[in-house]
Design an enzyme around this catalytic site. Structure first.
Site, PDB file in Angstrom:
ATOM      1  N   LYS A   1      33.202  -8.400  75.847  1.00 11.44           N
ATOM      2  CA  LYS A   1      33.359  -6.896  76.389  1.00 11.44           C
ATOM      3  C   LYS A   1      34.549  -6.202  75.573  1.00 11.44           C
ATOM      4  O   LYS A   1      34.563  -4.911  75.357  1.00 11.44           O
ATOM      5  CB  LYS A   1      33.367  -6.882  78.020  1.00 11.44           C
ATOM      6  CG  LYS A   1      32.047  -7.225  78.563  1.00 11.44           C
ATOM      7  CD  LYS A   1      31.955  -6.682  79.857  1.00 11.44           C
ATOM      8  CE  LYS A   1      30.443  -6.973  80.229  1.00 11.44           C
ATOM      9  NZ  LYS A   1      30.168  -6.532  81.527  1.00 11.44           N
TER      10      LYS A   1
ATOM     11  N   LYS B   1      21.282 -11.653  75.418  1.00  6.82           N
ATOM     12  CA  LYS B   1      21.083 -11.215  76.835  1.00  6.82           C
ATOM     13  C   LYS B   1      20.365  -9.833  76.975  1.00  6.82           C
ATOM     14  O   LYS B   1      20.853  -9.196  76.391  1.00  6.82           O
ATOM     15  CB  LYS B   1      22.383 -11.326  77.550  1.00  6.82           C
ATOM     16  CG  LYS B   1      22.351 -11.698  79.100  1.00  6.82           C
ATOM     17  CD  LYS B   1      23.452 -11.787  79.848  1.00  6.82           C
ATOM     18  CE  LYS B   1      24.249 -10.401  79.667  1.00  6.82           C
ATOM     19  NZ  LYS B   1      25.054 -10.074  80.932  1.00  6.82           N
TER      20      LYS B   1
ATOM     21  N   LYS C   1      22.282  -4.185  80.274  1.00  6.95           N
ATOM     22  CA  LYS C   1      22.288  -2.618  80.760  1.00  6.95           C
ATOM     23  C   LYS C   1      23.028  -1.947  79.436  1.00  6.95           C
ATOM     24  O   LYS C   1      22.632  -0.709  79.228  1.00  6.95           O
ATOM     25  CB  LYS C   1      23.406  -2.524  82.014  1.00  6.95           C
ATOM     26  CG  LYS C   1      23.060  -2.943  82.992  1.00  6.95           C
ATOM     27  CD  LYS C   1      24.372  -2.812  84.199  1.00  6.95           C
ATOM     28  CE  LYS C   1      23.958  -3.320  85.369  1.00  6.95           C
ATOM     29  NZ  LYS C   1      24.825  -3.891  86.319  1.00  6.95           N
TER      30      LYS C   1
HETATM   31  N1  AQP Z   1      19.912 -11.031  81.210  1.00  2.00           N
HETATM   32  C1  AQP Z   1      20.046 -11.405  82.541  1.00  2.00           C
HETATM   33  N2  AQP Z   1      19.507 -12.409  82.833  1.00  2.00           N
HETATM   34  C2  AQP Z   1      19.643 -13.245  84.144  1.00  2.00           C
HETATM   35  N3  AQP Z   1      20.689 -12.524  85.053  1.00  2.00           N
HETATM   36  C3  AQP Z   1      21.289 -11.455  84.535  1.00  2.00           C
HETATM   37  N4  AQP Z   1      22.528 -10.637  85.251  1.00  2.00           N
HETATM   38  C4  AQP Z   1      22.685  -9.751  84.242  1.00  2.00           C
HETATM   39  N5  AQP Z   1      22.002 -10.103  83.169  1.00  2.00           N
HETATM   40  C5  AQP Z   1      21.337 -10.828  83.384  1.00  2.00           C
HETATM   41  C6  AQP Z   1      22.701 -11.013  86.491  1.00  2.00           C
HETATM   42  O1  AQP Z   1      22.927  -9.843  87.297  1.00  2.00           O
HETATM   43  C7  AQP Z   1      23.776  -9.760  88.281  1.00  2.00           C
HETATM   44  C8  AQP Z   1      24.524  -8.596  88.180  1.00  2.00           C
HETATM   45  O2  AQP Z   1      25.260  -8.346  86.976  1.00  2.00           O
HETATM   46  P1  AQP Z   1      26.278  -7.403  86.863  1.00  2.00           P
HETATM   47  O3  AQP Z   1      25.867  -5.895  87.045  1.00  2.00           O
HETATM   48  O4  AQP Z   1      27.490  -7.727  87.627  1.00  2.00           O
HETATM   49  O5  AQP Z   1      26.971  -7.100  85.288  1.00  2.00           O
HETATM   50  P2  AQP Z   1      26.500  -7.875  83.930  1.00  2.00           P
HETATM   51  O6  AQP Z   1      26.383  -9.205  84.033  1.00  2.00           O
HETATM   52  O7  AQP Z   1      27.581  -7.472  83.265  1.00  2.00           O
HETATM   53  O8  AQP Z   1      25.185  -7.153  83.862  1.00  2.00           O
HETATM   54  P3  AQP Z   1      24.787  -6.623  82.316  1.00  2.00           P
HETATM   55  O9  AQP Z   1      23.431  -6.131  82.223  1.00  2.00           O
HETATM   56  O10 AQP Z   1      25.020  -7.689  81.194  1.00  2.00           O
HETATM   57  O11 AQP Z   1      25.629  -5.475  81.821  1.00  2.00           O
HETATM   58  P4  AQP Z   1      26.684  -5.283  80.655  1.00  2.00           P
HETATM   59  O12 AQP Z   1      25.337  -4.552  79.694  1.00  2.00           O
HETATM   60  O13 AQP Z   1      27.529  -4.090  80.924  1.00  2.00           O
HETATM   61  O14 AQP Z   1      27.145  -6.703  80.346  1.00  2.00           O
HETATM   62  C9  AQP Z   1      24.833 -11.061  87.922  1.00  2.00           C
HETATM   63  O15 AQP Z   1      24.464 -12.266  88.761  1.00  2.00           O
HETATM   64  C10 AQP Z   1      24.398 -11.552  86.434  1.00  2.00           C
HETATM   65  O16 AQP Z   1      24.567 -12.839  86.119  1.00  2.00           O
END
Ligand code: AQP
Length: 343
Positions: free
Chosen positions: A119, A203, A206
């Protein structure tokens, strides 16, 4: 229900209100939250807004995103009578315990966190201190409730291990064996790591600039079908066995998504579609995804039409969360030796 170390079994998990809740968040996390609630676990689910501000958020957009994520939780089937649903910043125990954990965790431990490296990217010096200390706040989120089980996607495994290290060190440093349980990650199911629809090696996220890379929970039926139609695969038909998906990340991803949506295994999906081309499998997957995902958006819109109702659910949840966390925090302060002379 009691866990091995004598702590009552309790589930905690959180999601950041950063918009674009997608199929990965749903299958890896929120769908599991609902299953655990329905299986009668004691469940505490949090909109982790303090985590969200570790990177810049427009204040008005953040407020809206907190309500939207709460609406998504409710639309996916979380029930405020059976789960505690609240936003993190309304329960100060999270931030207070996080400070104690900042003083327990070692810089060397945090330096190993791959999510910070990803990040922060090349601009490490320009990243916020909060982004670096994020895993300590996450440990506090969980341990403020003495939660024993944490359903998360695979990307959170390393942070969970750090939470266990922090709990262990706190218990040792303050001569308080078993004061905090060692929380267990629950990383299960066919879709613990949903990949981008445009690149099966990345992955689903968002923050991916391409909207075609993910299915958002707010997408309508046509958009969901179009994104699956355009999803990356290869020219081969579906294999006979799951082993045949190795080295085929795009294909493996779609089979995993199908299995998770249908509550079955990848082996069962492969057995059903063996030898068929993706031109036949994709429409079946699109139908299934539309059936499972499209209604969520409608229910979200209904909840969002009543922001005062959402705020009331969050206020009630925060009060119930605080009632659990406050005594645990007070005890943690006492263990550390901090004088608390106010009632
Ligand atoms: N691709 C994924 N597959 C399975 N689980 C996922 N999670 C996130 N992406 C995947 C799970 O969703 C929960 C909440 O995630 P979060 O909002 O706390 O943050 P994150 O993991 O940072 O989500 P993103 O989409 O990956 O955001 P960005 O793009 O900002 O990095 C967690 O339980 C996570 O494991």
């Amino acid at each position: 229900m009691m866990s091995a170390e004598g702590h009552a079994k309790r589930v905690f998990s959180g999601v950041q209100p950063t918009g674009n809740l997608h199929l990965g968040n749903y299958l890896g996390a929120v769908k599991r939250f609902v299953e655990m609630q329905d299986a009668d676990w004691e469940t505490v689910y949090c909109v982790v807004d303090l985590h969200a501000i570790t990177v810049w958020q427009e204040p008005a957009a953040l407020t809206q995103a907190i309500r939207e994520l709460t609406a998504a939780f409710l639309a996916c089937g979380l029930d405020p009578r059976r789960s505690i649903i609240f936003n993190q910043s309304q329960v100060s125990a999270h931030a207070e315990l996080a400070w104690l954990f900042n003083c327990v965790a070692r810089i060397g431990w945090l330096n190993r966190m791959t999510q910070f490296k990803e990040k922060a990217g090349k601009d490490r010096e320009g990243a916020s201190v909060g982004l670096y200390a994020y895993p300590c706040l996450m440990a506090a989120d969980i341990l403020a409730y003495r939660a024993t089980h944490v359903p998360v996607g695979e990307d959170q495994k390393q942070h969970l291990e750090l939470a266990r290290d922090i709990a262990t060190k706190f218990n040792q440093d303050f001569d308080a064996p078993d004061f905090f349980p060692l929380p267990e990650p629950l990383i299960e199911g066919a879709a613990t790591r949903v990949m981008s629809l445009r690149d099966g090696t990345k992955k689903m996220s968002k923050s991916d600039p391409s909207d075609l890379s993910r299915i958002n929970l707010t997408d309508d039926a046509d958009t969901i079908a179009k994104k699956i139609r355009k999803a990356q695969t290869d020219p081969e038909p579906l294999p006979e066995t799951v082993q045949g998906l190795a080295d085929r990340p795009g294909a493996d991803n779609l089979v995993g998504i199908y299995a998770a949506l249908a509550d079955t295994t990848k082996a069962a999906v492969v057995a059903q579609y063996a030898g068929q081309p993706f031109s036949a499998f994709k429409p079946a997957l699109a139908d299934l995804a539309v059936e499972k995902v499209a209604p969520i958006a409608g229910r979200m819109r209904e909840w969002l039409a009543d922001p005062a109702g959402i705020d009331a659910i969050l206020a009630d949840g925060a009060e119930r969360a605080d009632a659990i966390a406050r005594p645990i925090l007070r005890e943690a302060y006492a263990r550390v030796g901090l004088l608390r002379s106010r009632a």
